[in-house]
Design an enzyme around this catalytic site. Structure first.
Site, PDB file in Angstrom:
ATOM      1  N   HIS A  27     -23.604  31.484  80.580  1.00 30.15           N
ATOM      2  CA  HIS A  27     -23.235  32.306  79.429  1.00 30.15           C
ATOM      3  C   HIS A  27     -23.189  33.765  79.852  1.00 30.15           C
ATOM      4  CE1 HIS A  27     -22.842  33.060  75.033  1.00 30.15           C
ATOM      5  NE2 HIS A  27     -23.295  34.253  75.394  1.00 30.15           N
ATOM      6  N   CYS A  28     -21.980  34.264  80.029  1.00 29.82           N
ATOM      7  CA  CYS A  28     -21.763  35.666  80.381  1.00 29.82           C
ATOM      8  C   CYS A  28     -20.382  36.056  79.863  1.00 29.82           C
ATOM      9  CB  CYS A  28     -21.891  35.887  81.891  1.00 29.82           C
ATOM     10  SG  CYS A  28     -20.872  34.778  82.895  1.00 29.82           S
ATOM     11  N   HIS A  29     -20.071  37.344  79.956  1.00 33.06           N
ATOM     12  CA  HIS A  29     -18.835  37.864  79.378  1.00 33.06           C
ATOM     13  C   HIS A  29     -18.136  38.801  80.357  1.00 33.06           C
ATOM     14  CE1 HIS A  29     -20.538  36.510  75.541  1.00 33.06           C
ATOM     15  NE2 HIS A  29     -21.633  37.201  75.836  1.00 33.06           N
ATOM     16  N   TYR A  45     -17.444  46.378  67.297  1.00 33.52           N
ATOM     17  CA  TYR A  45     -18.085  47.308  68.228  1.00 33.52           C
ATOM     18  C   TYR A  45     -17.147  47.553  69.404  1.00 33.52           C
ATOM     19  CZ  TYR A  45     -19.080  43.205  71.149  1.00 33.52           C
ATOM     20  OH  TYR A  45     -18.958  42.063  71.913  1.00 33.52           O
ATOM     21  N   ARG A 126     -22.364  39.873  61.087  1.00 32.27           N
ATOM     22  CA  ARG A 126     -22.277  41.283  61.484  1.00 32.27           C
ATOM     23  C   ARG A 126     -21.305  41.484  62.646  1.00 32.27           C
ATOM     24  NH1 ARG A 126     -25.553  41.135  65.972  1.00 32.27           N
ATOM     25  NH2 ARG A 126     -27.019  39.390  65.943  1.00 32.27           N
ATOM     26  N   TYR A 153     -22.168  29.993  67.477  1.00 31.93           N
ATOM     27  CA  TYR A 153     -23.112  31.113  67.459  1.00 31.93           C
ATOM     28  C   TYR A 153     -23.451  31.416  66.010  1.00 31.93           C
ATOM     29  CZ  TYR A 153     -25.154  35.638  68.861  1.00 31.93           C
ATOM     30  OH  TYR A 153     -26.002  36.699  69.084  1.00 31.93           O
ATOM     31  N   HIS A 177     -28.092  30.423  72.314  1.00 29.53           N
ATOM     32  CA  HIS A 177     -29.351  31.160  72.215  1.00 29.53           C
ATOM     33  C   HIS A 177     -30.362  30.507  71.272  1.00 29.53           C
ATOM     34  CE1 HIS A 177     -26.499  33.638  74.153  1.00 29.53           C
ATOM     35  NE2 HIS A 177     -26.085  34.313  73.097  1.00 29.53           N
ATOM     36  N   ASP A 245     -26.197  36.230  79.686  1.00 31.23           N
ATOM     37  CA  ASP A 245     -25.573  36.987  78.604  1.00 31.23           C
ATOM     38  C   ASP A 245     -25.095  38.361  79.072  1.00 31.23           C
ATOM     39  OD1 ASP A 245     -24.603  37.179  75.939  1.00 31.23           O
ATOM     40  OD2 ASP A 245     -26.310  38.431  75.387  1.00 31.23           O
ATOM     41  N   ASN A 250     -24.299  44.792  72.463  1.00 31.76           N
ATOM     42  CA  ASN A 250     -24.968  45.147  71.211  1.00 31.76           C
ATOM     43  C   ASN A 250     -26.487  45.095  71.274  1.00 31.76           C
ATOM     44  OD1 ASN A 250     -22.778  45.774  69.371  1.00 31.76           O
ATOM     45  ND2 ASN A 250     -22.219  43.622  69.559  1.00 31.76           N
TER      46      ASN A 250
END
Length: 289
Positions: A27-29, A45, A126, A153, A177, A245, A250
């Site tokens: 899990h990464c971006h 954001y 959010r 999520y 998560h 992650d 954020n």
């Protein structure tokens, strides 16, 4: 980037824990770079740029072999940055996309060829605007034909309302998560026990035992989160995944050291057999079969 946005750690430590050969950061971006891959107009954001080359450098520094790159909400439904990273990584990365319900079969096949193996449904209010569940259901039916799975999520208070929908999904479902439990309540609290029951009663459900930095109240070294992750690894050793992650979008309280996050792994997966399953066998079975 936003004025209050925290950039990723510039020089993470080398982990003391040596991950098993072939380990996957599941899990990464990738974010941008914005000049090449603009952020979505509807984003909630604006992050710092965190491109593929920085991700691959982190992978190597931490001792991992592969990545699963998850589309983040700041890029919306435009998966170009994700696909670019997947093509650059070759067989060393797989992807989880966010899809427009009007995507064509040809576009789905192109994503599949690039290495996408899942779709993400984001229910965190959010971060994204509300989407009718009928839209998600339609996407789920289409991607099931490709053998993809669904990553969901959400935050713990929303689990009860979402469960009837989630349990109708026709594929493997991976919960990000740990369903974001409130770690002040304790593992035995009915809220977390409801999440355990969801996995116990639905063998197609997996979870990521990731993001202690998001869940903690006490802060590093995140010992208040360890019991939750360890409980899930012990109960469902063949249905758990782990990821950094990175680049930690954020985060408001602090920016974690990714090397320190890796050093939590032996606390939650307490034997070499569990570590092998968590970091190698499970992600390889789900993403590289």
């Amino acid at each position: 980037m936003d004025s209050d946005y925290l950039a990723f750690h510039p020089n993470p430590s080398k982990p003391a824990f040596e991950v098993p050969l072939g380990a996957v950061d599941a899990h990464c971006h990738v974010f941008g770079p914005g000049r090449e891959f603009p952020y979505a107009p509807e984003r909630k954001y604006t992050p710092c740029d965190a491109g593929k080359n920085q991700l691959f450098a982190l992978r190597d520094r931490l001792g991992f072999s592969r990545n699963v790159i998850v589309q983040a909400s700041c890029h919306g439904r435009n998966n170009d940055a994700l696909v670019d990273a997947l093509k650059a990584a070759g067989n060393l990365a797989r992807g989880v996309a966010v899809l427009d319900p009007d995507i064509t079969d040809g576009e789905l096949n192109e994503l599949n060829a690039a290495g996408v193996r899942g779709v993400r449904f984001n229910f965190v209010k959010r971060l994204v605007d509300s989407t009718p569940k009928s839209v998600f259901q339609g996407i789920a039916e289409r991607i099931a034909a490709l053998g993809w799975h669904i990553v969901v999520y959400f935050e713990s208070p929303d689990l009860e309302e979402l469960t009837p929908f989630l349990t109708t999904l026709p594929t493997t479902v991976v919960v990000d998560h740990m369903g974001r439990p409130d770690v002040t309540k304790g593992v035995e609290h009915p809220d977390f026990q409801s999440f355990i029951r969801l996995l116990s009663e639905n063998e197609n459900f997996w979870t990521k035992v990731s993001c202690p930095e998001r869940l903690t109240i006490d802060g590093p070294p995140y010992d208040d989160v360890v019991p939750y992750a360890r409980e899930l690894v012990d109960r469902f050793p063949d249905r758990v995944l782990w990821g950094t992650d990175w680049p930690h979008p954020n985060m408001k309280s602090h920016m974690p050291d990714d090397g320190h996050l890796v050093d939590i792994i032996p606390k939650i997966a307490t034997t070499r057999e569990k570590q092998q399953a968590l970091l190698v066998d499970n992600p390889m079975r789900l993403y590289w079969r």
